[in-house]
Write a protein that holds these residues in place. Structure first.
Motif, PDB file in Angstrom:
ATOM      1  N   ASN A 254      46.120  54.150  42.967  1.00  0.00           N
ATOM      2  CA  ASN A 254      46.299  52.970  42.052  1.00  0.00           C
ATOM      3  C   ASN A 254      45.221  52.398  41.341  1.00  0.00           C
ATOM      4  N   GLU A 255      44.415  52.201  42.614  1.00  0.00           N
ATOM      5  CA  GLU A 255      42.597  51.789  41.868  1.00  0.00           C
ATOM      6  C   GLU A 255      42.323  52.143  40.287  1.00  0.00           C
ATOM      7  N   PHE A 256      42.823  53.586  39.768  1.00  0.00           N
ATOM      8  CA  PHE A 256      42.267  54.273  39.149  1.00  0.00           C
ATOM      9  C   PHE A 256      43.583  54.890  38.367  1.00  0.00           C
ATOM     10  N   ASP A 257      44.524  54.837  38.659  1.00  0.00           N
ATOM     11  CA  ASP A 257      46.023  55.692  38.020  1.00  0.00           C
ATOM     12  C   ASP A 257      47.177  54.847  38.870  1.00  0.00           C
ATOM     13  N   ASN A 258      47.538  53.664  37.993  1.00  0.00           N
ATOM     14  CA  ASN A 258      48.396  52.872  38.314  1.00  0.00           C
ATOM     15  C   ASN A 258      49.612  54.009  38.126  1.00  0.00           C
ATOM     16  N   ASP A 259      50.062  54.464  37.062  1.00  0.00           N
ATOM     17  CA  ASP A 259      51.051  55.347  36.992  1.00  0.00           C
ATOM     18  C   ASP A 259      51.235  55.888  38.161  1.00  0.00           C
ATOM     19  N   LEU A 260      50.235  56.464  38.324  1.00  0.00           N
ATOM     20  CA  LEU A 260      50.795  57.983  38.896  1.00  0.00           C
ATOM     21  C   LEU A 260      50.970  57.441  40.255  1.00  0.00           C
ATOM     22  N   ALA A 261      49.793  56.077  41.064  1.00  0.00           N
ATOM     23  CA  ALA A 261      50.590  55.735  41.942  1.00  0.00           C
ATOM     24  C   ALA A 261      51.971  55.283  42.254  1.00  0.00           C
ATOM     25  N   ILE A 262      52.082  55.263  40.877  1.00  0.00           N
ATOM     26  CA  ILE A 262      53.751  54.072  41.123  1.00  0.00           C
ATOM     27  C   ILE A 262      54.942  55.802  41.041  1.00  0.00           C
ATOM     28  N   ALA A 263      54.604  56.953  39.964  1.00  0.00           N
ATOM     29  CA  ALA A 263      54.976  58.076  40.290  1.00  0.00           C
ATOM     30  C   ALA A 263      55.327  58.378  41.702  1.00  0.00           C
ATOM     31  N   ILE A 264      54.245  58.419  42.321  1.00  0.00           N
ATOM     32  CA  ILE A 264      54.060  59.580  43.899  1.00  0.00           C
ATOM     33  C   ILE A 264      55.097  58.108  44.891  1.00  0.00           C
ATOM     34  N   THR A 265      54.780  57.339  44.524  1.00  0.00           N
ATOM     35  CA  THR A 265      55.418  55.722  45.486  1.00  0.00           C
ATOM     36  C   THR A 265      57.007  56.524  45.209  1.00  0.00           C
TER      37      THR A 265
ATOM     38  N   VAL B  11      39.559  61.213  46.921  1.00  0.00           N
ATOM     39  CA  VAL B  11      40.612  59.934  47.988  1.00  0.00           C
ATOM     40  C   VAL B  11      40.070  60.232  49.388  1.00  0.00           C
ATOM     41  N   THR B  12      40.946  59.444  49.777  1.00  0.00           N
ATOM     42  CA  THR B  12      41.073  59.936  51.504  1.00  0.00           C
ATOM     43  C   THR B  12      41.768  60.928  51.929  1.00  0.00           C
TER      44      THR B  12
ATOM     45  N   PRO C 144      44.733  62.117  54.292  1.00  0.00           N
ATOM     46  CA  PRO C 144      45.549  63.371  53.380  1.00  0.00           C
ATOM     47  C   PRO C 144      45.687  62.541  52.630  1.00  0.00           C
ATOM     48  N   ILE C 145      46.459  63.167  51.129  1.00  0.00           N
ATOM     49  CA  ILE C 145      46.955  62.426  50.188  1.00  0.00           C
ATOM     50  C   ILE C 145      48.159  61.543  50.058  1.00  0.00           C
ATOM     51  N   GLU C 146      48.643  62.020  51.096  1.00  0.00           N
ATOM     52  CA  GLU C 146      50.091  60.683  51.189  1.00  0.00           C
ATOM     53  C   GLU C 146      49.228  59.658  51.528  1.00  0.00           C
ATOM     54  N   TYR C 147      48.621  59.585  51.816  1.00  0.00           N
ATOM     55  CA  TYR C 147      48.539  57.990  52.544  1.00  0.00           C
ATOM     56  C   TYR C 147      47.090  57.593  51.621  1.00  0.00           C
ATOM     57  N   ALA C 148      46.735  57.804  50.214  1.00  0.00           N
ATOM     58  CA  ALA C 148      45.778  57.494  49.661  1.00  0.00           C
ATOM     59  C   ALA C 148      45.795  57.450  48.537  1.00  0.00           C
ATOM     60  N   VAL C 149      47.493  56.111  48.298  1.00  0.00           N
ATOM     61  CA  VAL C 149      48.260  56.007  47.253  1.00  0.00           C
ATOM     62  C   VAL C 149      47.298  54.706  46.769  1.00  0.00           C
ATOM     63  N   LYS C 150      47.141  53.815  47.596  1.00  0.00           N
ATOM     64  CA  LYS C 150      46.319  52.820  47.253  1.00  0.00           C
ATOM     65  C   LYS C 150      44.929  53.208  46.507  1.00  0.00           C
ATOM     66  N   GLN C 151      44.470  54.122  47.082  1.00  0.00           N
ATOM     67  CA  GLN C 151      43.144  54.370  46.138  1.00  0.00           C
ATOM     68  C   GLN C 151      43.198  54.382  45.141  1.00  0.00           C
TER      69      GLN C 151
END
Length: 416
Positions: A105-116, A93-94, A96-103
């Motif tokens: 989300n493409e392979f782990d929706n639950d993780l993207a939600i937890a990060i957010t 992912v690009t 810095p990682i905190e700006y890569a949540v959309k990416q």
């Protein structure tokens, strides 16, 4: 006035260049060539950064003016857009990682939600017990646990819970909740100084370094063993060099032991300072568009790839793998074989001082040593002389500021 500059890395060369306009300045360098850790060496025709990957850009106008107007004109550099990625959960992912949540989300929706959820719920009171606490309050527990803590454990060879936070300002992109949210719904990106950077058109950083050293009085292969202040106030180095003023870029953990009469308390504080060596290996690769790749995964001891071939024009398929600490050639080779991107090793190096460590002793020990040296009248300068995590441009900025201070102090003294 005769000035001795101890060490001919970027900081030593910069201060000597600035002060030699007005004073008699000599640099003393332990190695056979100037340039310090920023210097490259030739490896089968490739300019290889043996200690990290050094490039140039800055937010300081006086540094830009000094470099482009006095050392190497801007037209002799090319500008590069940083393209950095993070190896994360078997993909990239690009950065810095905190700006890569959309990416993510493409392979782990639950993780993207937890990060957010964690990021938006984090409470930053600007009061931090240690670096781990800083990460958790800035980015939330999920990003801290999955990326910031494991990655920083690798690059510092020290647990973030045992480190202070003195180094982070200006080193990490730190989004607030508004910019983080924009990253979820748009293409928000970081705007750190090195999001773009310059590299010499020769594809060799030594072009800049050698221009910086041009015309300076440099004594190489000179190992400093003793520094003594005589009864007339002159500094005597190794019983044969005499100076009215000394500027040291030598490591702060080493310098006190070289000065005659340093008390045991200061020597003990110097012994508490920690630093890391790094091991690097230059590889021919299958090629990438990236300039850096960061690797937080625990089963890979490399912490980053520096895609040095993309600093070049035209680009070439070469990258540097880097690990904190000392590794053998065979260890680097075997670890590199895990990644088919790395085709063939070209060169290998283990550094001496590479990065200072901001542990629990850092603030008290550096303050005590610097106060002692200041009282002696010795100026300290640079990454290791000031015991800071300085990039090349900050080393130059620190040199510009110190030169101005010295010129002001001594012109005032002469006018008295």
């Amino acid at each position: 006035m005769k000035i001795g500059v101890l060490g001919a890395g970027i900081s030593g060369l910069s201060i000597a260049r600035l002060l030699s306009k007005q004073y008699d300045v000599e640099l003393l360098e332990r190695e056979a060539i100037h340039g310090g850790i920023a210097r490259t060496r030739d490896a089968q025709g490739i300019s290889y950064h043996v200690t990290g990957g050094h490039c140039f850009n800055t937010k300081y106008p006086d540094v830009l003016d000094f470099v482009f107007k006095e050392i190497l004109p801007e037209h002799q550099w090319h500008k590069i857009q940083r393209r950095a990625t993070i190896k994360f959960d078997n993909t990239e992912v690009t950065y810095p990682i905190e700006y890569a949540v959309k990416q993510i989300n493409e392979f782990d929706n639950d993780l993207a939600i937890a990060i957010t959820k964690d990021f938006l719920a984090s409470e930053d009171d600007n009061n931090y017990r240690n670096l781990e606490d800083w990460f958790r309050k800035k980015f939330g527990n999920t990003l801290a646990d999955l990326y910031f803590i494991p990655y920083n454990t690798k690059i510092w060879n020290c647990k973030p819970a045992d480190m202070c936070v003195d180094w982070v300002e200006g080193k990490l992109p730190i989004p607030d909740k508004k910019s983080f949210f924009k990253g979820l719904v748009s293409n928000e990106n970081d705007n750190m100084p090195h999001s773009t950077f310059y590299y010499p058109n020769t594809n060799n950083q030594n072009t800049f370094i050698d221009n910086l050293a041009k015309g300076l009085k440099i004594t190489t292969n000179y190992n400093i063993k003793s520094i003594v202040k005589n009864t007339t106030g002159q500094w005597i180095v190794n019983d044969d060099k005499r100076y009215d003023l000394i500027i040291s870029t030598l490591p702060l953990n080493v310098l006190p032991s070289l000065i005659h009469g340093t008390n045991e308390e200061i020597l003990n504080e110097a012994g508490k300072l920690k630093y890391n060596k790094v091991t690097t290996m230059l590889w021919e690769t299958t090629g990438t568009q990236n300039t850096w790749t960061y690797i937080p995964e625990a089963d890979n001891f490399f912490h980053r790839y520096i895609h040095i071939g993309n600093f070049f024009r035209p680009a070439a398929n070469y990258s540097i793998t880097e690990v904190v600490g000392e590794k053998t050639y065979d260890e680097m080779l075997q670890n590199g074989k895990k990644d088919p991107f790395l085709i063939r090793p070209v060169d290998y190096h283990v550094s001496d001082h590479a990065y200072v460590v901001f542990d629990e002793n850092y603030t008290a020990s550096t303050s005590a040593i610097k106060n002692y040296l200041n009282n002696l009248g010795i100026y300290t300068l640079g990454r290791f002389g000031e015991w800071q995590y300085y990039n090349m441009d900050v080393c130059i900025k620190s040199s510009i500021d110190l030169a101005a201070t010295i010129e002001k102090e001594y012109s005032f003294a002469l006018a008295m």
